[in-house]
Design a protein around this motif. Structure first.
Motif, PDB file in Angstrom:
ATOM      1  N   LEU A  67       0.855  -1.187   0.000  1.00 31.17           N
ATOM      2  CA  LEU A  67       0.000   0.000   0.000  1.00 31.17           C
ATOM      3  C   LEU A  67       0.888   1.233   0.000  1.00 31.17           C
ATOM      4  N   VAL A  68       0.626   2.154  -0.930  1.00 35.30           N
ATOM      5  CA  VAL A  68       1.441   3.367  -1.061  1.00 35.30           C
ATOM      6  C   VAL A  68       0.526   4.577  -1.242  1.00 35.30           C
ATOM      7  N   ARG A  69       1.099   5.767  -1.099  1.00 35.35           N
ATOM      8  CA  ARG A  69       0.364   6.971  -1.469  1.00 35.35           C
ATOM      9  C   ARG A  69       0.158   6.979  -2.981  1.00 35.35           C
ATOM     10  N   ALA A  70      -0.967   7.468  -3.410  1.00 38.79           N
ATOM     11  CA  ALA A  70      -1.284   7.451  -4.839  1.00 38.79           C
ATOM     12  C   ALA A  70      -0.224   8.173  -5.660  1.00 38.79           C
ATOM     13  N   THR A  71       0.373   9.209  -5.099  1.00 43.38           N
ATOM     14  CA  THR A  71       1.391   9.966  -5.834  1.00 43.38           C
ATOM     15  C   THR A  71       2.665   9.150  -6.059  1.00 43.38           C
ATOM     16  N   ASP A  72       2.883   8.125  -5.218  1.00 40.47           N
ATOM     17  CA  ASP A  72       4.077   7.283  -5.359  1.00 40.47           C
ATOM     18  C   ASP A  72       3.822   6.029  -6.188  1.00 40.47           C
ATOM     19  N   ALA A  73       2.564   5.767  -6.504  1.00 42.44           N
ATOM     20  CA  ALA A  73       2.218   4.521  -7.190  1.00 42.44           C
ATOM     21  C   ALA A  73       2.948   4.320  -8.515  1.00 42.44           C
ATOM     22  N   PRO A  74       3.176   5.347  -9.345  1.00 40.12           N
ATOM     23  CA  PRO A  74       3.889   5.099 -10.597  1.00 40.12           C
ATOM     24  C   PRO A  74       5.319   4.591 -10.401  1.00 40.12           C
ATOM     25  N   ALA A  75       5.931   4.914  -9.253  1.00 39.98           N
ATOM     26  CA  ALA A  75       7.326   4.510  -9.018  1.00 39.98           C
ATOM     27  C   ALA A  75       7.444   3.214  -8.234  1.00 39.98           C
ATOM     28  N   ILE A  76       6.362   2.748  -7.622  1.00 38.57           N
ATOM     29  CA  ILE A  76       6.397   1.517  -6.829  1.00 38.57           C
ATOM     30  C   ILE A  76       5.400   0.538  -7.434  1.00 38.57           C
ATOM     31  N   ARG A  77       5.913  -0.346  -8.260  1.00 39.08           N
ATOM     32  CA  ARG A  77       5.050  -1.279  -8.983  1.00 39.08           C
ATOM     33  C   ARG A  77       5.188  -2.719  -8.500  1.00 39.08           C
ATOM     34  N   ASP A  78       6.231  -3.026  -7.739  1.00 41.85           N
ATOM     35  CA  ASP A  78       6.363  -4.348  -7.144  1.00 41.85           C
ATOM     36  C   ASP A  78       7.278  -4.247  -5.939  1.00 41.85           C
ATOM     37  N   VAL A  79       7.520  -5.369  -5.282  1.00 45.68           N
ATOM     38  CA  VAL A  79       8.259  -5.361  -4.024  1.00 45.68           C
ATOM     39  C   VAL A  79       9.686  -4.853  -4.194  1.00 45.68           C
ATOM     40  N   HIS A  80      10.302  -5.075  -5.342  1.00 45.00           N
ATOM     41  CA  HIS A  80      11.685  -4.650  -5.554  1.00 45.00           C
ATOM     42  C   HIS A  80      11.820  -3.132  -5.633  1.00 45.00           C
ATOM     43  N   ASP A  81      10.739  -2.451  -5.976  1.00 45.68           N
ATOM     44  CA  ASP A  81      10.770  -0.987  -6.033  1.00 45.68           C
ATOM     45  C   ASP A  81      10.776  -0.343  -4.649  1.00 45.68           C
ATOM     46  N   LEU A  82      10.685  -1.166  -3.595  1.00 44.95           N
ATOM     47  CA  LEU A  82      10.752  -0.633  -2.241  1.00 44.95           C
ATOM     48  C   LEU A  82      12.180  -0.404  -1.770  1.00 44.95           C
ATOM     49  N   ALA A  83      13.161  -0.808  -2.531  1.00 47.18           N
ATOM     50  CA  ALA A  83      14.565  -0.669  -2.130  1.00 47.18           C
ATOM     51  C   ALA A  83      14.886   0.779  -1.770  1.00 47.18           C
ATOM     52  N   GLY A  84      15.475   0.960  -0.598  1.00 46.15           N
ATOM     53  CA  GLY A  84      15.859   2.280  -0.126  1.00 46.15           C
ATOM     54  C   GLY A  84      14.735   3.086   0.477  1.00 46.15           C
ATOM     55  N   ARG A  85      13.525   2.561   0.472  1.00 45.41           N
ATOM     56  CA  ARG A  85      12.373   3.307   0.976  1.00 45.41           C
ATOM     57  C   ARG A  85      12.027   2.895   2.416  1.00 45.41           C
ATOM     58  N   ARG A  86      11.247   3.732   3.068  1.00 49.44           N
ATOM     59  CA  ARG A  86      10.839   3.489   4.451  1.00 49.44           C
ATOM     60  C   ARG A  86       9.590   2.596   4.456  1.00 49.44           C
ATOM     61  N   LEU A  87       9.744   1.413   5.077  1.00 54.33           N
ATOM     62  CA  LEU A  87       8.665   0.435   5.117  1.00 54.33           C
ATOM     63  C   LEU A  87       8.251   0.195   6.559  1.00 54.33           C
ATOM     64  N   CYS A  88       6.952   0.134   6.800  1.00 51.83           N
ATOM     65  CA  CYS A  88       6.456  -0.035   8.153  1.00 51.83           C
ATOM     66  C   CYS A  88       6.787  -1.432   8.684  1.00 51.83           C
ATOM     67  N   ARG A  89       7.184  -1.486   9.980  1.00 55.68           N
ATOM     68  CA  ARG A  89       7.487  -2.749  10.647  1.00 55.68           C
ATOM     69  C   ARG A  89       6.675  -2.839  11.932  1.00 55.68           C
ATOM     70  N   VAL A  90       5.872  -3.914  12.043  1.00 51.36           N
ATOM     71  CA  VAL A  90       5.036  -4.147  13.216  1.00 51.36           C
ATOM     72  C   VAL A  90       5.609  -5.320  13.992  1.00 51.36           C
ATOM     73  N   PRO A  91       5.901  -5.163  15.276  1.00 48.03           N
ATOM     74  CA  PRO A  91       6.488  -6.253  16.060  1.00 48.03           C
ATOM     75  C   PRO A  91       5.645  -7.519  16.014  1.00 48.03           C
ATOM     76  N   GLY A  92       6.291  -8.661  15.775  1.00 48.06           N
ATOM     77  CA  GLY A  92       5.606  -9.943  15.758  1.00 48.06           C
ATOM     78  C   GLY A  92       5.039 -10.333  14.418  1.00 48.06           C
ATOM     79  N   SER A  93       4.963  -9.409  13.473  1.00 49.38           N
ATOM     80  CA  SER A  93       4.437  -9.703  12.146  1.00 49.38           C
ATOM     81  C   SER A  93       5.545 -10.245  11.246  1.00 49.38           C
ATOM     82  N   VAL A  94       5.189 -11.180  10.366  1.00 44.87           N
ATOM     83  CA  VAL A  94       6.170 -11.750   9.442  1.00 44.87           C
ATOM     84  C   VAL A  94       6.289 -10.919   8.163  1.00 44.87           C
TER      85      VAL A  94
END
Length: 281
Positions: free
Chosen positions: A128-155
């Motif tokens: 899930l991304v902001r709509a303005t970022d959607a053109p640049a994030i099209r799959d999991v590999h496009d997350l490189a270098g970006r800030r991703l949420c981490r929830v304790p205990g989640s895989v």
């Protein structure tokens, strides 16, 4: 893909096999949930669409409706108790809850600590991304270098950084509502977890309809997430009884009705055939 009748037949056959081989269905020091007149069920409180706590203290969502259905099929009343991704196993082990219905993905590591009935749905990890970022994030590999949420205990976060090898930057939050707040506030770039959770977050943010959507699901799934119902190890009779309730939930159309009620309004395509069971062990 096999038809509904075939898959339901397999699920019933599997449940019957477990019942025949279960032996004693009572957990050491605890009664089986199959015999319970009341159940304490652990649920999330911060996952809109799946399980969230309302202003008056009650709970609502797909997982809540599933939990109520299963308790009803077992002939038990239900009390909900909040759990988190980090506390689910310990609360089952200590008897603080009888069952956990909380977008609880079945993994081999978790099966060493608790048992699982189901699965009752197979979700898929997405982004899930902001709509303005959607053109640049099209799959999991496009997350490189970006800030991703981490929830304790989640895989979900380890699956991106460790299993997929994507060099993301961790931004911690206590739960997925916190992830949503940080995403909307610009403090992180993406949330990656099960698509049902993401659909609920998107709906909450007002992204589900009209123009000017703030958030967007990338629709590039990269895992299967079988949702199980956590139960104490050794309660084979209880696990079998819950599996039978899940099978009935799909046979009588309740599962399809609930999935469409909670997730089709945000455009998520749901699967309405009974999932393959893991087996009670």
């Amino acid at each position: 893909m096999r038809g509904v009748a075939t898959r339901v037949g397999l699920a019933v056959a599997g449940a019957a096999t477990v019942l025949a081989t279960a032996g004693c269905g009572t957990v050491s020091g605890r009664n089986s949930v199959a015999d319970a007149k009341s159940l304490v069920i652990g649920v999330n409180g911060d996952q809109p669409g799946l399980s969230s706590r309302t202003a008056d203290g009650t709970y609502e969502g797909f997982d809540i409706d599933v939990a109520r259905y299963i308790a009803g099929r077992l002939g038990a009343t239900v009390t909900f108790r909040p759990v988190t991704s980090a506390t689910r196993e310990s609360m089952i082990q200590t008897g603080a809850v009888d069952l956990v219905v909380a977008s609880y993905s079945i993994t081999q590591d978790r099966k060493t600590k608790v048992a699982f009935a189901g699965s009752y749905y197979v979700a898929h990890q997405d982004i899930l991304v902001r709509a303005t970022d959607a053109p640049a994030i099209r799959d999991v590999h496009d997350l490189a270098g970006r800030r991703l949420c981490r929830v304790p205990g989640s895989v979900s976060f380890p699956r991106v950084r460790e299993e997929r090898g994507v060099d993301v930057r961790a931004q911690d939050a206590p739960g997925y509502t916190g992830c949503l707040e940080q995403l909307l506030g610009g403090r992180l770039d993406a949330v990656s977890t099960d698509d049902l959770i993401l659909a609920g977050l998107a709906a909450t943010s007002g992204a589900a309809g009209g123009t000017g959507k703030r958030l967007r699901i990338v629709n590039a799934p990269f895992s299967d997430e079988p949702y199980g119902i956590g139960i104490a190890r050794g309660d084979l009779d209880g696990c079998t009884a819950v599996n039978q309730a899940i099978t009935r939930m799909y046979q009588d159309g309740t599962a399809e009705r609930l999935l469409r009620k909670w997730f089709t309004p945000v455009g998520l395509k749901v699967t309405t055939t009974v999932p393959q069971f893991e087996g009670c062990d």
